[in-house]
Design an enzyme around this catalytic site. Structure first.
Site, mmCIF file in Angstrom:
data_model
loop_
_atom_site.group_PDB
_atom_site.id
_atom_site.type_symbol
_atom_site.label_atom_id
_atom_site.label_comp_id
_atom_site.label_asym_id
_atom_site.label_seq_id
_atom_site.Cartn_x
_atom_site.Cartn_y
_atom_site.Cartn_z
ATOM 1 N N GLU A 97 -44.875 -61.090 -55.582
ATOM 2 C CA GLU A 97 -45.798 -60.095 -56.127
ATOM 3 C C GLU A 97 -46.397 -59.208 -55.038
ATOM 4 O OE1 GLU A 97 -45.890 -59.548 -59.173
ATOM 5 O OE2 GLU A 97 -45.146 -61.401 -60.064
ATOM 6 N N HIS A 131 -42.954 -56.649 -54.748
ATOM 7 C CA HIS A 131 -43.316 -55.442 -55.497
ATOM 8 C C HIS A 131 -44.252 -54.530 -54.701
ATOM 9 C CE1 HIS A 131 -41.219 -56.854 -58.940
ATOM 10 N NE2 HIS A 131 -42.075 -57.786 -59.281
ATOM 11 N N GLU A 151 -36.893 -56.638 -59.775
ATOM 12 C CA GLU A 151 -37.180 -58.074 -59.737
ATOM 13 C C GLU A 151 -36.305 -58.769 -58.700
ATOM 14 O OE1 GLU A 151 -39.714 -59.371 -61.048
ATOM 15 O OE2 GLU A 151 -40.237 -57.636 -62.275
#
Length: 738
Positions: A462, A466, A519
């Site tokens: 995360e 990302h 992802e």
């Protein structure tokens, strides 16, 4: 029939992927202690945000399938009149066995948990695991049917065929002949989606809160872009300077932008957000909620972006939340957001670890395998908190989130990361006897370290997955955010030759592969950086424990890649779940690395049925494995940064392919995975209830009956009106799905 080469054994495969098994895991999300520690003001704030989230979450029914809304109303009407325990007596009377009645309860719980009759994780349809005539008998013997037979008969007839239908197109979500979607009318194709995206880009409109309906008016094709909003008027109204609604001609086609999609639900969301404002802790929260209300009132993504800016500025709140049209995984084109809303309470002890990871982020980012020019100019340190979920409304609950998804905000203003601690605590608990495809000697270690390793992976995925990487952009005024004459593509050794232009975004440019590709990039970052001893020490891992966590994290990833085959549809060669496609791609990359790093073989299980074993040579993770991920991760980032759709798609589609030739017969392995798959757990969530000046937490059993009861009690105060609104919304669009 399935034949395993070399074993000469044939096994008839039973396809159970369209049923939810009676022994499916159902767990309650425990937030009692976290909620108890809130102040009365914080409890009120959490309550009203939860109400807004739950009503908004009903939008997902209308975003999933034509029949989902009607099934939901049918179930609500049945269970509002009789509890699952009371209805069991009726079921026995009309001839259902105990297993058949349990199958009905599991189906109902699944419909609620997924907000529709397609699995949120995998996008396959699920149908009741009992004969249709038995279910019909139960429905017609229910008190709800007895009291209002005409209405209930009409409701049953409106959805009963589709409840059970498993025609090829209805087996999974998809666009055109590949599946079912309600983001697009039934006559839309990929070409229509691409045309609509170009139109939206030309108008500088986001697709996040839209649906597309194609009509043929007297031989003339017309497209209706429908915005989610409480306001139904297309002309500007009070509090609004201008509107994006109206009719335009684009590429010789007529486009009409209209408002009012999900109108009554958006009204409820706005009502409860306004109630929450009175209990906000600070000005950032108040302004955030005000902008969210504007967004849902007028159908404005720009207002939602503005609200997200205030949300980012709201550092370290005790009650954390986010709401809106967020993730685009289930739009077959990859641009439209599914509604979700969550409310959660910060776990301070676990958040401290993530805070240390944030503090180390700039050092760790420099270790990623792409040139400095491909990283953001400055790393905007985000909040990274561990949360105990009170409410998560939508189609499913993730383990971690990195938001907002707006590229322009993420690149220049920042983002937040959250890890959902009470979800992690129950979602990935594994029983040894259900642990498939591993060698026996790996199973105890896997069970011991799966939780801690996933915590590390989620944190890295995360924050630094990302949260990393730069997009090269030329804006509307022609200004570049990079030095066009200096930045070298490390894959070609030449100056970069492509970038994002104007209103193009990652999602709009990479469309159908954007979610899974991103992802995959984030998962690779997690694998790559978990090898760093500094990262492991932040999570309290040293010595042998640290080595074991690295091993289990990598082993878990390659096993997940094999499990991912469940989410591949051979008939149309498509993937139905972004994360699992990503993990399969990583498995392919690590198998390709060779040198015995990963082993995958087909075997016969002790039960005489096909099985498989996957192994990982832990001595080669830091060498062969790291080098393979390093090379692949750099390619992923370069294609993403430079908006090279052609190169990125060729790379990703190549590793995503599932065939029956080569060293591994993945199509045959898929059958084995389906044979031995374990159903994904469902979660029971608490409700909140205002009692005088206090807010009470109402908890439910970890069972199908408990999950059902939580939903029937969730919408008690206006059940009749809400159900009427839902049916009206559903019926209005029936002609669009033909």
């Amino acid at each position: 029939m399935l034949t395993i080469v070399g074993l000469n054994i044939q096994v008839k495969m039973v396809d159970s992927q369209y049923y939810l098994p009676n022994d499916i895991g159902i767990s309650a999300l425990d937030c009692r202690e976290a909620f108890r520690l809130l102040s009365p003001q914080e409890k009120m704030y959490a309550h009203y945000l939860s109400r807004a989230s739950w009503y908004g979450g009903l939008v997902v029914l209308l975003q999933t399938s034509p029949e989902s809304t009607n099934i939901f109303v049918l179930l609500q009407r049945i269970f509002r009149k009789e509890t699952p325990e009371e209805l069991e007596n009726v079921a026995t009377r009309v001839g259902l066995s105990s297993e058949e009645y349990k199958a009905f309860l599991v189906y109902a719980a699944g419909l609620y948990a997924n907000m529709g009759n397609y699995k949120s994780f995998g996008d396959t349809k699920f149908v009741p695991n009992l004969p249709k005539d038995k279910l019909e008998a139960l429905v017609k013997a229910s008190q709800a049917f007895q009291e209002k037979p005409v209405e209930m008969e009409a409701l049953w007839k409106s959805c009963s065929t589709l409840i059970y239908s498993l025609e090829d197109r209805q087996k999974q979500l998809g666009l055109g002949d590949k599946g079912i979607t309600t983001y697009f009318s039934g006559n839309c194709t990929l070409e229509d989606a691409e045309l609509a995206q170009r139109f939206l880009d030309s108008k500088k409109l986001s697709a996040y809160n839209t649906r597309l309906f194609k009509r043929n008016d007297g031989g003339k094709v017309c497209y209706e872009v429908r915005l989610a909003s409480a306001v139904q008027k297309d002309s500007a109204v009070d509090g609004e300077k201008q509107t994006s609604c109206g009719t335009s001609t684009f590429e010789d086609k007529e486009f009409i932008v209209k408002r009012g999609d999900y109108c009554p639900l958006m009204e409820k969301v706005c009502f409860y957000l306004q109630q929450a404002e009175a209990f906000a802790a600070n000005e950032n929260q108040r302004k955030m909620l005000e902008e969210y209300r504007k967004s849902f009132t007028f159908g404005s993504v720009e207002s939602h972006k503005e609200g997200s800016r205030f949300w980012i500025k709201d550092k370290g709140p005790i009650v954390e939340s986010y709401i809106g049209f967020i993730e685009s995984y289930r739009d077959p084109f990859g641009s439209r957001g599914e509604f979700e809303g969550f409310v959660a309470v910060v776990n301070k002890a676990m958040s401290e670890r993530f805070g240390k990871l944030v503090s180390s982020a700039e050092v760790l980012l420099s270790e990623l395998p792409w040139p400095q020019e491909f990283e953001k100019d400055t790393f905007l340190k985000p909040d990274f908190t561990s949360l105990d979920v009170l409410t998560f409304a939508g189609s499913g609950i993730p383990a971690g989130i990195n938001i907002p998804n707006y590229d322009d905000i993420r690149q220049s203003e920042g983002f937040k990361n959250v890890s959902l601690g009470n979800v992690l605590a129950v979602a990935y608990a594994t029983q040894k006897e259900k642990l498939t495809f591993l060698e026996e000697e790996d199973k105890d270690l896997f069970i011991k370290w799966k939780g801690p390793s996933f915590e590390v992976q989620v944190g890295l995925h995360e924050l630094l997955g990302h949260g990393s990487g730069k997009l090269f952009v030329q804006d509307h005024k022609g200004k570049f955010n990079f030095e066009k004459d200096k930045v070298i593509n490390p894959e070609t050794g030449e100056l970069i030759s492509s970038w994002y232009q104007g209103s193009e975004t990652w999602d709009s440019k990479f469309s159908t592969i954007a979610s899974s590709y991103e992802e995959c990039r984030a998962e690779c970052v997690g694998l790559y950086l978990c090898l760093n001893t500094q990262v492991l020490s932040i999570f309290g891992l040293e010595g042998q424990d640290a080595e074991d966590v690295v091993y289990i994290n990598w082993l878990s990833m390659v096993r997940a890649g094999l499990l991912g085959l469940e989410f591949y549809t051979p008939e149309n060669k498509s993937w139905r779940q972004a994360h699992m496609q990503a993990r399969f791609v990583i498995l392919r990359v690590l198998l390709e690395a060779g040198e015995g790093l990963v082993g995958l073989k087909e075997v016969m299980g002790p039960d005489g049925k096909p099985d498989a074993r996957i192994t990982l040579d832990r001595s080669k993770i830091h060498t062969v494995g790291k080098n393979a991920i390093q090379r692949f991760l750099c390619k992923l980032q370069v294609f993403k940064s430079t908006a090279d759709v052609e190169g990125g798609r060729a790379l990703y589609d190549g590793y995503s392919s599932v065939g029956d030739s080569g060293a591994n017969n993945f199509l045959r392995l898929r059958e084995t995975v389906l044979l031995r798959k374990e159903a994904r757990k469902m979660f029971v969530q608490a409700n909140t209830r205002v009692n005088g000046d206090n807010v009470e937490l109402v908890e439910y059993d970890s069972s199908a009956a408990g999950l059902i009861r939580s939903f029937t009690e969730r919408f008690q105060e206006d059940a009749d009106q809400l159900e009427a609104d839902l049916l009206q919304l559903s019926e209005k669009d029936v002609p669009c799905w033909c």
